[in-house]
Design a protein around this motif. Structure first.
Motif, short mmCIF file in Angstrom:
data_model
loop_
_atom_site.label_atom_id
_atom_site.label_comp_id
_atom_site.label_asym_id
_atom_site.label_seq_id
_atom_site.Cartn_x
_atom_site.Cartn_y
_atom_site.Cartn_z
N GLY A 38 0.78 -8.42 -20.87
CA GLY A 38 1.43 -7.46 -20.00
C GLY A 38 1.33 -7.80 -18.52
O GLY A 38 0.71 -8.78 -18.12
N PHE A 39 1.97 -6.96 -17.72
CA PHE A 39 2.04 -7.06 -16.26
C PHE A 39 1.37 -5.82 -15.69
O PHE A 39 1.78 -4.70 -15.99
CB PHE A 39 3.51 -7.14 -15.83
N LEU A 40 0.36 -6.01 -14.86
CA LEU A 40 -0.39 -4.90 -14.28
C LEU A 40 0.30 -4.39 -13.03
O LEU A 40 0.55 -5.13 -12.08
CB LEU A 40 -1.81 -5.35 -13.95
N CYS A 41 0.61 -3.10 -13.00
CA CYS A 41 1.26 -2.47 -11.85
C CYS A 41 0.27 -2.30 -10.70
O CYS A 41 -0.94 -2.44 -10.88
CB CYS A 41 1.82 -1.09 -12.26
N ASP A 42 0.81 -1.97 -9.52
CA ASP A 42 -0.02 -1.79 -8.32
C ASP A 42 -1.08 -0.71 -8.48
O ASP A 42 -2.11 -0.76 -7.83
CB ASP A 42 0.85 -1.43 -7.10
N ASP A 43 -0.83 0.28 -9.37
CA ASP A 43 -1.82 1.35 -9.53
C ASP A 43 -3.07 0.86 -10.26
O ASP A 43 -4.04 1.59 -10.39
CB ASP A 43 -1.21 2.56 -10.24
N ARG A 44 -3.04 -0.40 -10.75
CA ARG A 44 -4.17 -1.05 -11.43
C ARG A 44 -4.55 -0.35 -12.73
O ARG A 44 -5.62 -0.56 -13.26
CB ARG A 44 -5.40 -1.19 -10.53
N VAL A 45 -3.64 0.50 -13.25
CA VAL A 45 -3.88 1.22 -14.49
C VAL A 45 -2.75 0.95 -15.49
O VAL A 45 -3.00 0.66 -16.65
CB VAL A 45 -3.99 2.75 -14.23
N THR A 46 -1.52 1.03 -15.02
CA THR A 46 -0.35 0.88 -15.89
C THR A 46 -0.15 -0.58 -16.25
O THR A 46 -0.03 -1.44 -15.38
CB THR A 46 0.91 1.43 -15.19
N CYS A 47 -0.08 -0.87 -17.55
CA CYS A 47 0.16 -2.22 -18.05
C CYS A 47 1.50 -2.22 -18.77
O CYS A 47 1.67 -1.60 -19.81
CB CYS A 47 -0.96 -2.65 -18.99
N VAL A 48 2.46 -2.91 -18.19
CA VAL A 48 3.83 -2.97 -18.71
C VAL A 48 3.95 -4.20 -19.62
O VAL A 48 3.55 -5.29 -19.22
CB VAL A 48 4.82 -3.10 -17.53
N PRO A 49 4.48 -4.08 -20.85
CA PRO A 49 4.69 -5.25 -21.69
C PRO A 49 5.52 -6.31 -20.96
O PRO A 49 6.43 -5.96 -20.20
CB PRO A 49 5.45 -4.70 -22.90
N ASP A 65 7.59 -4.17 -10.86
CA ASP A 65 8.00 -4.99 -12.00
C ASP A 65 9.47 -5.42 -11.92
O ASP A 65 9.93 -6.19 -12.75
CB ASP A 65 7.75 -4.26 -13.32
N GLU A 66 10.18 -4.96 -10.89
CA GLU A 66 11.59 -5.31 -10.72
C GLU A 66 11.88 -5.93 -9.34
O GLU A 66 13.03 -6.08 -8.98
CB GLU A 66 12.47 -4.08 -10.91
N GLN A 67 10.85 -6.28 -8.58
CA GLN A 67 11.04 -6.80 -7.23
C GLN A 67 11.73 -8.16 -7.23
O GLN A 67 11.55 -8.97 -8.14
CB GLN A 67 9.70 -6.91 -6.50
N GLU A 68 12.50 -8.41 -6.18
CA GLU A 68 13.28 -9.65 -6.05
C GLU A 68 12.39 -10.89 -6.12
O GLU A 68 12.74 -11.87 -6.75
CB GLU A 68 14.08 -9.63 -4.75
N GLN A 69 11.23 -10.86 -5.46
CA GLN A 69 10.39 -12.06 -5.45
C GLN A 69 9.85 -12.37 -6.85
O GLN A 69 9.57 -13.51 -7.17
CB GLN A 69 9.25 -11.94 -4.45
N LEU A 70 9.76 -11.37 -7.72
CA LEU A 70 9.30 -11.57 -9.09
C LEU A 70 10.46 -11.95 -10.01
O LEU A 70 10.30 -12.77 -10.91
CB LEU A 70 8.65 -10.28 -9.59
N CYS A 71 11.62 -11.37 -9.77
CA CYS A 71 12.75 -11.52 -10.69
C CYS A 71 13.86 -12.42 -10.17
O CYS A 71 14.87 -12.61 -10.85
CB CYS A 71 13.33 -10.13 -10.99
N GLY A 72 13.70 -12.98 -8.99
CA GLY A 72 14.78 -13.72 -8.35
C GLY A 72 15.19 -15.01 -9.02
O GLY A 72 16.36 -15.39 -8.96
N ASP A 73 14.28 -15.72 -9.67
CA ASP A 73 14.60 -17.03 -10.25
C ASP A 73 13.87 -17.16 -11.59
O ASP A 73 12.91 -17.91 -11.71
CB ASP A 73 14.17 -18.15 -9.29
N LEU A 74 14.35 -16.40 -12.58
CA LEU A 74 13.68 -16.40 -13.88
C LEU A 74 13.86 -17.72 -14.61
O LEU A 74 14.94 -18.30 -14.54
CB LEU A 74 14.25 -15.27 -14.74
#
Length: 160
Positions: A38-49, A65-74
């Motif tokens: 998973g991917f840990l959100c900024d709240d350090r609690v929520t873990c997204v698959p 989990d949808e920011q451009e710097q993360l999703c810009g060049d998959l």
């Protein structure tokens, strides 16, 4: 009052300086439900698959989990722990799709072989040579005894 102004100015200057310092990268690895990567959100609690990242739906409170710097060049912009590279060098899937029983790579490299390193079929699966493209070495047990051939030797209809 001049001393107070100097203290305030120094506090502001140090705050600006700290804001401009590069931040250490945040470790975003976590274990989502069903022991999936998973991917840990900024709240350090929520873990997204992993497969929910860059799916155009914000699952983290702040949308990280949808920011451009993360999703810009998959997949190149994703942290390595979120990506599984198929045996075809041009193909990849999200790490939580590895060993899920489904042929996500199209050549079963996410389910079989040394790259995937998957455990044998779990208790909800029947081990056989499937006849359908969507499965690799196991079929869901819910498909057993349904009157439709899913395994080459019909074991899903007579033994399962």
């Amino acid at each position: 009052s001049a001393v107070a102004l100097l203290v305030i100015a120094a506090a502001l200057a140090s705050g600006v300086a700290l804001a401009l310092l590069p931040r250490a990268p945040v470790n975003r690895f976590c274990t989502a439900p069903n022991n999936r990567t998973g991917f840990l959100c900024d709240d350090r609690v929520t873990c997204v698959p992993a497969s929910w990242v860059c799916d155009r739906v914000s699952n983290c409170r702040n949308g990280e989990d949808e920011q451009e710097q993360l999703c810009g060049d998959l997949p190149h912009s994703l942290p390595g722990h979120l990506v599984f590279h198929c045996s075809n060098p041009r193909s990849w899937v999200y790490a939580d799709q590895r060993c899920n029983g489904m042929n996500d790579c199209g050549d079963c490299s996410d389910e079989m072989g040394s790259l995937a390193a998957c455990p044998p079929c779990g208790w909800e699966w029947w081990s056989c040579s499937p006849v359908h493209y969507e499965f690799c070495s196991c079929i869901p047990r819910r498909l057993c005894w349904d009157g439709i051939q899913h395994c080459l030797g019909w074991s899903d209809e007579f033994i399962c």
